[in-house]
Design an enzyme around this catalytic site. Structure first.
Site, PDB file in Angstrom:
ATOM      1  N   SER A   1     -59.410  20.654 -33.290  1.00 50.66           N
ATOM      2  CA  SER A   1     -59.207  19.481 -32.443  1.00 50.66           C
ATOM      3  C   SER A   1     -60.405  18.546 -32.413  1.00 50.66           C
ATOM      4  CB  SER A   1     -58.908  19.931 -31.001  1.00 50.66           C
ATOM      5  OG  SER A   1     -57.713  20.676 -30.936  1.00 50.66           O
TER       6      SER A   1
ATOM      7  N   HIS B   1     -54.979  20.814 -23.780  1.00 52.53           N
ATOM      8  CA  HIS B   1     -54.917  22.203 -24.239  1.00 52.53           C
ATOM      9  C   HIS B   1     -55.196  23.205 -23.125  1.00 52.53           C
ATOM     10  CE1 HIS B   1     -54.083  21.369 -28.394  1.00 52.53           C
ATOM     11  NE2 HIS B   1     -55.097  20.535 -28.489  1.00 52.53           N
TER      12      HIS B   1
END
Length: 480
Positions: free
Chosen positions: A315, A400
């Site tokens: 990410s 997340h």
């Protein structure tokens, strides 16, 4: 922005208003046609909106009225579309007096039976006439898509929340319409329709798809792409995720997306890397679908490949550079060994750091090592300690963590592109999704805001805190 005509509010005896309008304009709704070359007929629009909000008449009548309203909107200029939205926002809001009356009736109800009746009245009074109009768009074959596109435009043109009422009504409708139970997960591959593949290229928001060869690499046999679709928007992906099936944790996005790297037999992979999650519809901003997408994809991958043991992201950290640049404006934020070098050589410290990251000179190896330790500890601090309203300020971290992931690893120079160096000094991170921990992590995050991190990340956070002379409560959770 003021609307072109001043309409009476819908909450003032709508039936008598309709009668008054009909006396003034006769049967214009039935007989009028929308001339795409003529000027917008705002008076006719007002009558259409009031009659649609009343929800009187047959479904066919409602469908016809909403169709005319949509035709009006389609042929408006950008400026007139803003007037259209302002008209709905200002003249079709909730009746405050009616709400107060319903609240009083509820509070003064004497028993459970009468209280139940007043609850229904209260809920009805809280629904705006505007919401009743918007809800009927789903009577049209393309009405849901048109309404999603309308909200996307609303989000672009509104200023300082001047269309907040209409925005919130749309969001409430979409939250129900796009519930996870109504969404279908589909796999997108090289044999998918060309129109869908083109949309994949257009909607990719994390790592630009630069060519058809790049796209083909992303849907190869050791790659997967999944998207959510809705029955009323069958040709439009709502949100999609790109997955790489690899051995071990991916630590560099350029290596992961290299078209020349050998293709792995997916049955030999032990790790699924989620390297891009993109929302395809701007009009659905705020509608939660990502958490359901990830869980469904994990289940799908486990069903297809029982050999997979690890589910991780690679990410970006989109807000890190902006945050760190502000930190560097404060005195004594650089460690002594780095301060001496950067202050003596460059006035623009952020630019000097990026130059150093791109240097391959051997005599800078020691400096680069020190820079690496400092940046990794700073990004760990940023992701876990910088919060707003109890949630991480970094949008990717917030997404997340709220979906049950844990922060496992900080990757040095994982994105060495110009954009990666500008956005996060080349750093990327791995969030881990462990199937047997996702639900518990979600619950803990919702209740306490606690962020699970690996022992490695915990040590980096502690190092950053010690430079600041503080401590914190980030939970260190050893990743196995």
């Amino acid at each position: 922005m003021n609307s072109a005509i001043k309409l009476p509010s819908m909450h003032r005896k709508s039936r008598s208003i309709l009668q008054l309008f009909k006396q003034l304009v006769g049967k214009r709704i039935t007989n009028a046609s929308c001339d795409p070359l003529g000027p917008p007929d705002w008076e006719l629009l007002g009558l259409l909106l009031h009659e649609t909000a009343s929800e009187n008449g047959s479904e066919a009548k409602s469908r016809a009225n909403v169709g005319r309203i949509l035709d009006f909107y389609r042929r408006c200029s950008v400026e007139d579309r803003k007037r259209f939205m302002s008209l709905l926002n200002e003249s079709f809001d909730v009746d405050e007096k009616g709400v107060r009356k319903s609240i009083d009736a509820y509070l003064n109800s004497s028993d459970s039976r009468s209280r139940s009746a007043t609850v229904g009245s209260l809920l009805k009074s809280l629904e705006s006439p505007r919401c009743r109009i918007l809800r009927q768009f789903n009577l049209l074959p393309q009405g849901v898509q048109e309404l999603v596109d309308m909200r996307a435009e609303l989000l672009r043109v509104q200023e300082n929340g001047d269309l907040a009422g209409m925005d919130q009504d749309m969001l409430r409708l979409f939250t129900g319409w796009f519930d996870s139970g109504f969404l279908e997960l589909k796999s997108i591959g090289w044999n998918s329709p060309a129109s869908l593949l083109e949309k994949l290229i257009r909607y990719e928001a994390v790592h630009e798809i630069t060519s058809w060869g790049d796209l083909r690499n992303r849907v190869d046999s050791d790659r997967r792409c999944y998207a959510f679709f809705h029955a009323r928007m069958p040709d439009e992906p709502l949100i999609f995720v790109e997955v790489a099936l690899v051995r071990g944790i991916a630590e560099n996005v350029q290596a992961l997306l290299d078209e020349n790297s050998p293709t792995l037999d997916p049955h030999l992979a032990d790790t699924a890397i989620f390297y891009s999650i993109s929302n395809a519809q701007d009009g659905l901003r705020g509608v939660s679908m990502g958490e359901f997408l990830i869980k469904r994809v994990v289940e799908q991958l486990l069903h297809e490949f029982s050999n997979l043991k690890t589910f991780s992201t690679l990410s970006p950290v989109p807000g890190f550079s902006r945050w760190l640049n502000r930190v560097l404006e404060l005195p004594d934020q650089l460690p002594n060994n780095l301060r001496e070098f950067f202050l003596n050589n460059k006035a623009d410290i952020p630019a000097a750091i990026r130059d150093q990251l791109g240097s391959t000179a051997s005599n800078t190896a020691a400096l680069t090592s020190q820079l690496k330790d400092w940046l990794k500890s700073e990004v760990s601090y940023f992701l876990t300690k910088e919060k707003k309203n109890g949630a991480p300020v970094d949008p990717v971290a917030k997404f997340h963590f709220s979906n049950g992931a844990s922060l496992g690893q900080i990757n040095w120079l994982a994105d060495n592109s110009k954009a990666g160096l500008r956005q996060s000094y080349g750093l990327m991170v791995n969030y881990f999704y462990k199937p047997d921990e996702i639900d518990l992590n979600c619950q803990v995050y919702a209740e306490s805001g606690e962020l699970p991190v690996s022992s490695e990340v915990g040590k980096l956070v502690t190092r950053a805190q010690s430079r600041r002379g503080g401590s914190g409560g980030t939970k260190n959770k050893t990743e196995k």
